[in-house]
Design an enzyme around this catalytic site. Structure first.
Site, mmCIF file in Angstrom:
data_model
loop_
_atom_site.group_PDB
_atom_site.id
_atom_site.type_symbol
_atom_site.label_atom_id
_atom_site.label_comp_id
_atom_site.label_asym_id
_atom_site.label_seq_id
_atom_site.Cartn_x
_atom_site.Cartn_y
_atom_site.Cartn_z
ATOM 1 N N LYS A 108 11.718 19.976 -10.151
ATOM 2 C CA LYS A 108 10.706 20.303 -9.140
ATOM 3 C C LYS A 108 10.627 19.185 -8.086
ATOM 4 O O LYS A 108 11.327 18.190 -8.171
ATOM 5 C CB LYS A 108 9.353 20.546 -9.812
ATOM 6 C CG LYS A 108 9.397 21.573 -10.956
ATOM 7 C CD LYS A 108 9.587 23.013 -10.483
ATOM 8 C CE LYS A 108 10.053 23.978 -11.562
ATOM 9 N NZ LYS A 108 9.064 24.359 -12.550
HETATM 10 C C1 LIG Z 1 8.773 25.330 -13.719
HETATM 11 C C2 LIG Z 1 7.819 26.448 -13.608
HETATM 12 C C3 LIG Z 1 6.765 26.641 -14.512
HETATM 13 C C4 LIG Z 1 6.609 25.823 -15.746
HETATM 14 O O1 LIG Z 1 6.610 24.486 -15.503
HETATM 15 P P1 LIG Z 1 6.683 23.450 -16.714
HETATM 16 O O2 LIG Z 1 6.128 22.204 -16.108
HETATM 17 O O3 LIG Z 1 8.134 23.335 -17.060
HETATM 18 O O4 LIG Z 1 5.873 23.973 -17.824
HETATM 19 C C5 LIG Z 1 5.871 27.652 -14.272
HETATM 20 N N1 LIG Z 1 6.001 28.476 -13.216
HETATM 21 C C6 LIG Z 1 7.010 28.334 -12.345
HETATM 22 C C7 LIG Z 1 7.085 29.252 -11.167
HETATM 23 C C8 LIG Z 1 7.957 27.339 -12.522
HETATM 24 O O5 LIG Z 1 8.983 27.228 -11.667
#
Ligand SMILES: *Cc1c(COP(=O)(O)O)cnc(C)c1O
Length: 386
Positions: free
Chosen positions: A188
């Site tokens: 991210k």
């Molecule tokens: C990555 C992601 C999540 C979950 O994130 P984590 O921190 O890995 O639990 C939830 N929703 C979306 C759209 C994501 O891309």
């Protein structure tokens, strides 16, 4: 292999984490509230509640909004499974709203139609989770207007969207929602290795989420059912979890947040360059809403399959074979076997399936060089011409 996404870690980030290792607190110390304040202040929200993942943040957000058995949560099929699973964690049922063909986000027209039907059948959702796919903000103004009319609460899944803006305000300002959730997974925009945060302007929701993150326990006498037995006393007033973020993660987050504007700016620079380099190819570049500034977590192209001989899968495989770590965000959640078993059929959400049959995420991350970007485009040309 050029990956589709990758973290950007500097010496300052490393120093910040090492500093914590030498300090008194590895968890539940001063860094977590500092990180919460840093994020909340940046996005213009009053409160931040840091947790160990965005998945946990979605769970405590839904639980704080009293989502429970007998309720419905609606989200987009084109998202990571976590946006839907959070409803099931609370014992609620999950349904989906098809996407807009231009933004790939939950379509407000489809939402309105579905709400109208749901009202007749007395199964209106309690919570709707709009997902800002790739960082492109959803049409929050319309979704908020519908929430006022139909009485549902809004949790924005902004896992892709930290640093992005909607109508001149940062995603997370809470102008059009109850709670906004960010992810700090390494792919991210900002990372804490694993980690997430829920931000809100509602003090009560923030306190509930704080309790849910730590066993449902409070040390605040004003929230206890009776006077504390003594200075040692804490009280469990609900059922919570251990979703706490560590000090190491928070220190990394604080250090990363200092570069958030740079991160998003660089992604825009790369996206503009892709837009130009791909202009003459049989692919659709991501549309950018003029009202918005995307976080640009992903750069998703769609193949114009009518103009090429190769199939979607062949193009994808060719790119991987050429060392380009492409990916597909996402397999529509309702087609996952676990959701299929609840009665969903692929064609329930045709626009999502059209997207799934054409989409490919090509590399997009801070450290991607122009040379690597040229290599991605050359590989794509090769893949499209077979
Ligand atoms: C990555 C992601 C999540 C979950 O994130 P984590 O921190 O890995 O639990 C939830 N929703 C979306 C759209 C994501 O891309």
């Amino acid at each position: 292999m050029i990956p589709y996404g990758r973290q950007e870690i500097t010496q300052e980030d490393i120093d910040a984490v090492v500093e914590v290792l030498k300090s008194d607190f590895l968890t539940q110390g001063p860094k977590v509230p500092e990180f919460e304040n840093t994020v909340a202040t940046h996005v213009g929200a009053k409160f931040g509640v840091a947790v160990n993942s965005a998945t946990s943040a979605l769970h405590v957000a839904c639980a704080a909004l009293d989502l429970e058995e007998g309720d419905w949560l609606w989200t987009s099929p084109v998202t990571f499974v976590a946006s839907a699973n959070c409803g099931l964690y609370c014992g609620a049922k999950v349904d989906f709203v098809d996407i807009d063909p231009r933004t790939y986000n939950l379509c407000p027209d489809a939402l309105e139609r579905k709400l109208e039907q749901a009202r007749e059948q007395d199964r209106l959702p309690k919570v709707v989770v709009p997902v800002h796919l790739s960082g492109q903000p959803c049409d929050m103004e319309r979704i908020k207007a519908l929430s006022d009319r139909y009485g549902f609460r809004i949790v924005e899944d902004a896992s892709h969207a930290i640093g992005g803006q909607y109508q001149g305000e940062f995603i997370g300002s809470g102008r059009f929602s109850d709670i906004t959730v960010f992810s700090f997974h390494p792919v991210k925009i900002v990372t804490t290795a694993e980690g997430g945060m829920a931000v809100t302007n509602d003090a009560e929701l923030a306190q509930r989420m704080e309790m849910l993150r730590s066993h449902g326990i409070t040390r605040d006498p004003t929230r206890m059912t009776h006077e504390p037995d003594g200075p040692w006393y804490y009280q469990q007033v609900g059922l919570g979890f251990n979703y706490r973020m560590t000090e190491l993660q928070a220190a990394l987050g604080v250090s990363q947040m200092a570069r958030l504007d740079d991160f998003v700016k660089r992604r825009h620079e790369l996206a503009r360059r892709y837009d130009e380099l791909l202009a003459d190819l049989p692919v659709l570049s991501p549309w950018q809403h003029p009202d918005s500034y995307s976080g640009l977590h992903l750069y998703v192209i769609r193949l114009k399959l009518g103009e090429i001989r190769a199939s979607h899968r062949e193009v994808f495989e060719s790119l991987r074979k050429q060392g380009i770590g492409v990916n597909l965000h996402y397999i529509p959640v309702h087609t996952q076997p676990f959701y299929e078993a609840m009665g969903f059929a692929p064609d329930d959400f045709p626009e999502s399936m059209r997207y799934y049959n054409e989409a490919i995420s090509i590399p997009m991350y801070h450290g991607l060089t122009f040379e690597q970007q040229d290599a991605v485009v050359a590989a794509l040309k090769q893949a499209l011409s077979v």
